[in-house]
Design a protein around this motif. Structure first.
Motif, PDB file in Angstrom:
ATOM      1  N   MET A   1     -23.382  76.003 -24.915  1.00  0.00           N
ATOM      2  CA  MET A   1     -23.101  74.614 -24.515  1.00  0.00           C
ATOM      3  C   MET A   1     -24.189  74.142 -23.555  1.00  0.00           C
ATOM      4  N   THR A   2     -24.979  73.151 -23.963  1.00  0.00           N
ATOM      5  CA  THR A   2     -25.978  72.601 -23.048  1.00  0.00           C
ATOM      6  C   THR A   2     -25.316  71.566 -22.147  1.00  0.00           C
ATOM      7  N   ALA A   3     -25.992  71.237 -21.057  1.00  0.00           N
ATOM      8  CA  ALA A   3     -25.441  70.238 -20.125  1.00  0.00           C
ATOM      9  C   ALA A   3     -25.390  68.880 -20.802  1.00  0.00           C
ATOM     10  N   PRO A   4     -24.391  68.055 -20.461  1.00  0.00           N
ATOM     11  CA  PRO A   4     -24.324  66.700 -21.026  1.00  0.00           C
ATOM     12  C   PRO A   4     -25.591  65.918 -20.700  1.00  0.00           C
ATOM     13  N   HIS A   5     -25.955  65.014 -21.588  1.00  0.00           N
ATOM     14  CA  HIS A   5     -27.125  64.174 -21.340  1.00  0.00           C
ATOM     15  C   HIS A   5     -26.901  63.336 -20.077  1.00  0.00           C
ATOM     16  N   PRO A   6     -27.942  63.198 -19.235  1.00  0.00           N
ATOM     17  CA  PRO A   6     -27.750  62.498 -17.948  1.00  0.00           C
ATOM     18  C   PRO A   6     -27.366  61.025 -18.090  1.00  0.00           C
ATOM     19  N   ARG A   7     -27.566  60.446 -19.254  1.00  0.00           N
ATOM     20  CA  ARG A   7     -27.207  59.027 -19.401  1.00  0.00           C
ATOM     21  C   ARG A   7     -25.857  58.819 -20.086  1.00  0.00           C
ATOM     22  N   LEU A   8     -25.152  59.881 -20.359  1.00  0.00           N
ATOM     23  CA  LEU A   8     -23.821  59.737 -20.963  1.00  0.00           C
ATOM     24  C   LEU A   8     -22.800  59.240 -19.948  1.00  0.00           C
ATOM     25  N   SER A   9     -22.011  58.248 -20.340  1.00  0.00           N
ATOM     26  CA  SER A   9     -20.847  57.821 -19.564  1.00  0.00           C
ATOM     27  C   SER A   9     -19.614  57.910 -20.443  1.00  0.00           C
ATOM     28  N   ILE A  10     -18.543  58.478 -19.889  1.00  0.00           N
ATOM     29  CA  ILE A  10     -17.279  58.569 -20.624  1.00  0.00           C
ATOM     30  C   ILE A  10     -16.477  57.298 -20.356  1.00  0.00           C
TER      31      ILE A  10
ATOM     32  N   ASP B   1     -32.138  50.711 -19.624  1.00  0.00           N
ATOM     33  CA  ASP B   1     -32.282  52.003 -18.942  1.00  0.00           C
ATOM     34  C   ASP B   1     -30.997  52.439 -18.246  1.00  0.00           C
ATOM     35  N   ARG B   2     -29.893  51.833 -18.650  1.00  0.00           N
ATOM     36  CA  ARG B   2     -28.618  52.177 -18.028  1.00  0.00           C
ATOM     37  C   ARG B   2     -27.955  53.344 -18.768  1.00  0.00           C
ATOM     38  N   ASP B   3     -26.776  53.705 -18.275  1.00  0.00           N
ATOM     39  CA  ASP B   3     -25.984  54.717 -18.959  1.00  0.00           C
ATOM     40  C   ASP B   3     -25.456  54.165 -20.280  1.00  0.00           C
ATOM     41  N   ILE B   4     -25.034  55.057 -21.137  1.00  0.00           N
ATOM     42  CA  ILE B   4     -24.500  54.706 -22.449  1.00  0.00           C
ATOM     43  C   ILE B   4     -23.089  55.277 -22.543  1.00  0.00           C
ATOM     44  N   GLU B   5     -22.138  54.409 -22.793  1.00  0.00           N
ATOM     45  CA  GLU B   5     -20.742  54.840 -22.844  1.00  0.00           C
ATOM     46  C   GLU B   5     -20.337  55.272 -24.244  1.00  0.00           C
ATOM     47  N   VAL B   6     -19.517  56.304 -24.302  1.00  0.00           N
ATOM     48  CA  VAL B   6     -18.803  56.615 -25.540  1.00  0.00           C
ATOM     49  C   VAL B   6     -17.357  56.164 -25.351  1.00  0.00           C
ATOM     50  N   GLU B   7     -16.935  55.248 -26.210  1.00  0.00           N
ATOM     51  CA  GLU B   7     -15.574  54.704 -26.127  1.00  0.00           C
ATOM     52  C   GLU B   7     -14.894  54.883 -27.476  1.00  0.00           C
ATOM     53  N   ILE B   8     -13.849  55.675 -27.499  1.00  0.00           N
ATOM     54  CA  ILE B   8     -13.163  56.016 -28.749  1.00  0.00           C
ATOM     55  C   ILE B   8     -11.672  55.751 -28.607  1.00  0.00           C
ATOM     56  N   PHE B   9     -11.134  54.947 -29.529  1.00  0.00           N
ATOM     57  CA  PHE B   9      -9.673  54.809 -29.645  1.00  0.00           C
ATOM     58  C   PHE B   9      -9.279  55.550 -30.911  1.00  0.00           C
ATOM     59  N   ASN B  10      -8.553  56.634 -30.764  1.00  0.00           N
ATOM     60  CA  ASN B  10      -8.223  57.449 -31.927  1.00  0.00           C
ATOM     61  C   ASN B  10      -7.049  58.356 -31.545  1.00  0.00           C
ATOM     62  N   GLU B  11      -5.942  58.194 -32.236  1.00  0.00           N
ATOM     63  CA  GLU B  11      -4.710  58.937 -31.893  1.00  0.00           C
ATOM     64  C   GLU B  11      -4.941  60.446 -31.924  1.00  0.00           C
ATOM     65  N   ASP B  12      -5.717  60.907 -32.905  1.00  0.00           N
ATOM     66  CA  ASP B  12      -5.940  62.359 -33.025  1.00  0.00           C
ATOM     67  C   ASP B  12      -6.733  62.884 -31.836  1.00  0.00           C
TER      68      ASP B  12
END
Lengths: 289, 289
Positions: free
Chosen positions: A1-10, A251-262
């Motif tokens: 497991m590598t470290a998360p990318h520094p620009r990832l936002s949850i 040059d900002r962070d990038i969000e991952v936004e997921i709506f998914n019941e599973d």
């Protein structure tokens, strides 16, 4: 497991069933640097407490989700919505100030659908512009960017009458770009024949406030609101879209936004780990190339 | 019960479970003047027989549904699709000739989705243009108009990579307007901020080959392909759209095409009567004003 990318936002919606404390903890523990929050879990603990918790987490704050829902005609409901958006602006400013260095004061705006019984899409769209006109001075005073989010046209009637990035930019055009920008969410706009040109325009006009990713695949979920997937699990050309976003100078962070019941049914730790992994193999891999 | 409007055409999909004989009989018995057919029920009885049955019905023929599905790269599958579209062109010409005076030789084209495993939407869209380029001379020789149908963006990945009327017109632009036109289906394009301008352009460029109506409401059916409703039962501004279509000089029949399990479960006589009634109270009432 590598470290998360520094620009990832949850984006907190990805781990919807986690309360604020858990969401912050899980995100920070995974080595992710940033988070986008939702109003309800923030309000549940109170803004001052939420801001302290955010500071303690050491995370950057990327967006507040969400304002908007102001397509109704003049009357008490519209006044209540405008007032509530003023509260959302204050929340956004407070959270951005509480987040780590590099936080951004961005309030995502989802316009709202057609009022009940109405077929007047043009009128509803005009009222979006009017509402933003009312809120712009509050946003400017608070140092907050209102980020108009076009939603996929399948939501045009019941959720968001702003359906394309071009349309969002046309509304934004009336206002200062530091006050009114746009949300570029891959899920909503990937199908648009003009999407890359719109992204370029958003950059040129200084309005690309936030970039959010997930993926699209069919068959759609029975509830089409919950049909978002991990990046790479669907058909969106995230390479082309990410290149276009980065080419604007974003040059900002990038969000991952997921709506998914599973995905919501999995442990938040697992969802964050999977998000970091899929982001790393898709979007992050296009950032350097 | 007033007589059906003289410009109403029943698209056979609205009474999907009726075979060709029943569809023609029920439509004519209801006093409707025109019908749009689908390839499978025509092929089931054979083209020559279908043409005779159509002539005997006294109905006008409005469209043949449908050709297209040619987004795949070069290879046997693509060749098979092009060949099959040539057959569809011949069917369209034969049926238009067999229909009553005022019939139109229009073949509706649904482009097809992304090939399996592909994320190259731009490439798929280019291959649509190439396929039409291959078919245009056949269509011209047969006197058939290929009517490119933009489908709602929620079908962009798995059914139709042509997502807006503007995009359909951009593809059509390479060809003679009597050979390549567009299908204006209210369900697919009602949400588009530029829809009225696109309709005007379609008319100005002589490409408005057929106008089809039904309605949109939410929540969408679990299978979003089957989420079409009777005109007036949803939120589409059929008044504005119909006015725009008529303002172009469009003087052909108007099809009602509905995919809906509940409507399919009713008797075809009842579905046709309800279609005529709802068309009369919505679209037809906007034709004279």
């Amino acid at each position: 497991m590598t470290a998360p990318h520094p620009r990832l936002s949850i984006n907190q919606a990805t781990i919807k069933h986690a309360d604020l404390a858990t969401a912050l903890q899980v995100t920070a523990d995974a080595g992710v640097g940033a988070i986008g929050l939702w109003r309800e879990p923030v309000q549940k603990v109170g803004l001052a407490t939420a801001a302290r918790m955010l500071t303690d987490s050491g995370l950057r704050f990327t967006t507040h989700c969400r304002g908007g829902f102001f397509t109704m005609p003049e009357g008490p409901d519209r006044r209540a919505s405008i007032d509530d958006n003023r509260v959302a602006i204050e929340e956004t400013a407070a959270l951005a100030a509480a987040g780590a260095a590099g936080s951004t004061a961005v309030l995502v705006l989802v316009a709202g659908g057609l009022p009940a019984g109405s077929r007047d899409l043009t009128g509803a769209r005009e009222r979006v512009r009017d509402a933003i006109g009312e809120l712009a001075s509050d946003a400017a005073a608070a140092g907050v960017t209102l980020a108009i989010e076009p939603l996929h046209p399948m939501y045009a009637s019941d959720r968001c009458v702003v359906s394309t990035l071009g349309q969002a930019l046309d509304i934004a055009e009336d206002f200062d770009p530091t006050t009114v920008g746009v949300t570029v969410d891959a899920f909503h706009i990937w199908w648009d024949p003009d999407v890359l040109a719109h992204v370029e325009r958003a950059g040129r006009e200084g309005r690309l406030a936030t970039y959010q990713v997930c993926d699209w695949k069919t068959p759609l979920a029975a509830d089409v609101l919950l049909s978002r997937h991990y990046p790479g699990d669907g058909v969106i050309d995230l390479r082309a879209l990410t290149h276009a976003v980065i080419a604007t100078g974003y040059d900002r962070d990038i969000e991952v936004e997921i709506f998914n019941e599973d995905i919501w049914a999995t442990e938040p730790e697992d969802a964050v780990a999977r998000t970091a992994d899929t982001f790393g193999r898709t979007v992050a891999s296009y950032l350097a190339t």
